[in-house]
Design a protein around this motif. Structure first.
Motif, PDB file in Angstrom:
ATOM      1  N   ILE A   6      -2.751   1.576  20.096  1.00 45.25           N
ATOM      2  CA  ILE A   6      -1.930   2.638  19.540  1.00 45.25           C
ATOM      3  C   ILE A   6      -2.432   2.878  18.120  1.00 45.25           C
ATOM      4  CG2 ILE A   6       0.420   3.305  18.897  1.00 45.25           C
ATOM      5  CD1 ILE A   6       1.418   1.128  20.849  1.00 45.25           C
ATOM      6  N   ARG A   7      -2.472   4.136  17.703  1.00 51.86           N
ATOM      7  CA  ARG A   7      -2.852   4.407  16.319  1.00 51.86           C
ATOM      8  C   ARG A   7      -1.909   3.658  15.381  1.00 51.86           C
ATOM      9  NH1 ARG A   7      -3.136  10.829  15.972  1.00 51.86           N
ATOM     10  NH2 ARG A   7      -0.957  10.400  16.375  1.00 51.86           N
ATOM     11  N   GLU A   8      -2.439   3.147  14.308  1.00 50.75           N
ATOM     12  CA  GLU A   8      -1.668   2.296  13.412  1.00 50.75           C
ATOM     13  C   GLU A   8      -0.387   2.946  12.909  1.00 50.75           C
ATOM     14  OE1 GLU A   8      -2.567  -0.378   9.507  1.00 50.75           O
ATOM     15  OE2 GLU A   8      -4.008  -0.285  11.155  1.00 50.75           O
ATOM     16  N   GLN A   9      -0.418   4.261  12.686  1.00 49.65           N
ATOM     17  CA  GLN A   9       0.770   4.942  12.164  1.00 49.65           C
ATOM     18  C   GLN A   9       1.795   5.263  13.245  1.00 49.65           C
ATOM     19  OE1 GLN A   9      -2.329   6.187  12.245  1.00 49.65           O
ATOM     20  NE2 GLN A   9      -2.362   8.386  12.563  1.00 49.65           N
ATOM     21  N   ILE A  13       2.579   5.259  22.511  1.00 54.25           N
ATOM     22  CA  ILE A  13       1.691   6.266  23.066  1.00 54.25           C
ATOM     23  C   ILE A  13       2.321   6.701  24.377  1.00 54.25           C
ATOM     24  CG2 ILE A  13       0.225   4.555  24.233  1.00 54.25           C
ATOM     25  CD1 ILE A  13      -2.176   6.433  23.707  1.00 54.25           C
ATOM     26  N   LYS A  14       2.238   7.986  24.675  1.00 48.71           N
ATOM     27  CA  LYS A  14       2.815   8.484  25.920  1.00 48.71           C
ATOM     28  C   LYS A  14       1.888   8.152  27.085  1.00 48.71           C
ATOM     29  CE  LYS A  14       5.541  12.084  23.770  1.00 48.71           C
ATOM     30  NZ  LYS A  14       5.774  13.533  23.656  1.00 48.71           N
ATOM     31  N   LEU A  15       2.489   7.966  28.258  1.00 48.31           N
ATOM     32  CA  LEU A  15       1.742   7.532  29.432  1.00 48.31           C
ATOM     33  C   LEU A  15       0.578   8.461  29.760  1.00 48.31           C
ATOM     34  CD1 LEU A  15       1.341   5.630  31.811  1.00 48.31           C
ATOM     35  CD2 LEU A  15       3.147   6.888  33.027  1.00 48.31           C
ATOM     36  N   GLY A  16       0.788   9.752  29.734  1.00 42.18           N
ATOM     37  CA  GLY A  16      -0.287  10.698  30.026  1.00 42.18           C
ATOM     38  C   GLY A  16      -1.453  10.536  29.065  1.00 42.18           C
ATOM     39  N   GLN A  17      -1.143  10.374  27.786  1.00 42.04           N
ATOM     40  CA  GLN A  17      -2.176  10.173  26.770  1.00 42.04           C
ATOM     41  C   GLN A  17      -2.897   8.848  26.993  1.00 42.04           C
ATOM     42  OE1 GLN A  17       0.478  10.400  23.428  1.00 42.04           O
ATOM     43  NE2 GLN A  17      -0.117  12.507  22.958  1.00 42.04           N
ATOM     44  N   ALA A  18      -2.143   7.822  27.380  1.00 45.10           N
ATOM     45  CA  ALA A  18      -2.724   6.498  27.597  1.00 45.10           C
ATOM     46  C   ALA A  18      -3.711   6.525  28.766  1.00 45.10           C
ATOM     47  CB  ALA A  18      -1.625   5.471  27.851  1.00 45.10           C
ATOM     48  N   ASP A  56       3.609  -1.576  22.245  1.00 46.78           N
ATOM     49  CA  ASP A  56       2.764  -2.764  22.191  1.00 46.78           C
ATOM     50  C   ASP A  56       3.211  -3.768  23.253  1.00 46.78           C
ATOM     51  OD1 ASP A  56       0.860  -4.588  21.237  1.00 46.78           O
ATOM     52  OD2 ASP A  56       2.290  -5.471  19.842  1.00 46.78           O
ATOM     53  N   GLY A  57       2.286  -4.204  24.089  1.00 47.01           N
ATOM     54  CA  GLY A  57       2.581  -5.191  25.117  1.00 47.01           C
ATOM     55  C   GLY A  57       2.844  -4.611  26.497  1.00 47.01           C
ATOM     56  N   ASP A  58       3.114  -3.303  26.583  1.00 42.73           N
ATOM     57  CA  ASP A  58       3.327  -2.687  27.892  1.00 42.73           C
ATOM     58  C   ASP A  58       2.021  -2.684  28.684  1.00 42.73           C
ATOM     59  OD1 ASP A  58       6.033  -2.142  27.601  1.00 42.73           O
ATOM     60  OD2 ASP A  58       5.707  -0.125  26.823  1.00 42.73           O
ATOM     61  N   VAL A  67      -4.194  -1.830  32.509  1.00 45.18           N
ATOM     62  CA  VAL A  67      -4.424  -1.541  31.084  1.00 45.18           C
ATOM     63  C   VAL A  67      -3.245  -2.043  30.268  1.00 45.18           C
ATOM     64  CG1 VAL A  67      -4.926   0.249  29.382  1.00 45.18           C
ATOM     65  CG2 VAL A  67      -5.708   0.542  31.741  1.00 45.18           C
ATOM     66  N   LYS A  68      -3.551  -2.771  29.210  1.00 46.29           N
ATOM     67  CA  LYS A  68      -2.520  -3.269  28.291  1.00 46.29           C
ATOM     68  C   LYS A  68      -2.565  -2.459  27.005  1.00 46.29           C
ATOM     69  CE  LYS A  68      -0.761  -7.427  26.085  1.00 46.29           C
ATOM     70  NZ  LYS A  68      -0.886  -8.876  25.946  1.00 46.29           N
ATOM     71  N   VAL A  69      -1.385  -2.100  26.525  1.00 46.05           N
ATOM     72  CA  VAL A  69      -1.259  -1.355  25.266  1.00 46.05           C
ATOM     73  C   VAL A  69      -1.107  -2.370  24.138  1.00 46.05           C
ATOM     74  CG1 VAL A  69       0.117   0.308  23.985  1.00 46.05           C
ATOM     75  CG2 VAL A  69      -0.173   0.571  26.468  1.00 46.05           C
ATOM     76  N   VAL A  70      -1.937  -2.239  23.110  1.00 48.71           N
ATOM     77  CA  VAL A  70      -1.867  -3.133  21.962  1.00 48.71           C
ATOM     78  C   VAL A  70      -1.751  -2.335  20.682  1.00 48.71           C
ATOM     79  CG1 VAL A  70      -3.133  -5.019  23.081  1.00 48.71           C
ATOM     80  CG2 VAL A  70      -4.385  -3.316  21.793  1.00 48.71           C
ATOM     81  N   LYS A  71      -1.180  -2.929  19.674  1.00 53.61           N
ATOM     82  CA  LYS A  71      -1.004  -2.284  18.364  1.00 53.61           C
ATOM     83  C   LYS A  71      -2.214  -2.539  17.512  1.00 53.61           C
ATOM     84  CE  LYS A  71       1.714  -0.243  15.313  1.00 53.61           C
ATOM     85  NZ  LYS A  71       2.025   1.114  15.354  1.00 53.61           N
TER      86      LYS A  71
END
Length: 71
Positions: A6-9, A13-18, A56-58, A67-71
């Motif tokens: 995810i962008r730091e700011q 993030i939305k699922l479609g974008q991910a 983060d963590g999803d 795919v794992k989402v990280v910060k």
């Protein structure tokens, strides 16, 4: 397992974008179609909302890729 960040700011993030960021689909229209067809899971549950917020963590899965989402 792939990871996308995810962008730091941002907090999410939305699922479609991910799906696009992970290069699992080529466009937002493709993302919408695979989500509406029930082909994407988020944290083990089928997700039908393209705008689902991932934090983060999803973890999401599509077409055999995890795919794992990280910060």
């Amino acid at each position: 397992m792939l990871e996308i960040s995810i962008r730091e700011q941002d907090e999410f993030i939305k699922l479609g974008q991910a799906l696009k960021k992970a290069n699992l689909v080529s466009s937002g229209v493709d993302a919408k179609m695979v989500i509406l067809d029930g082909l994407v899971t988020v944290n083990g549950k089928t997700e039908l909302q393209r705008g689902k917020k991932l934090h983060d963590g999803d973890v999401f899965e599509y077409n055999g890729e995890t795919v794992k989402v990280v910060k």
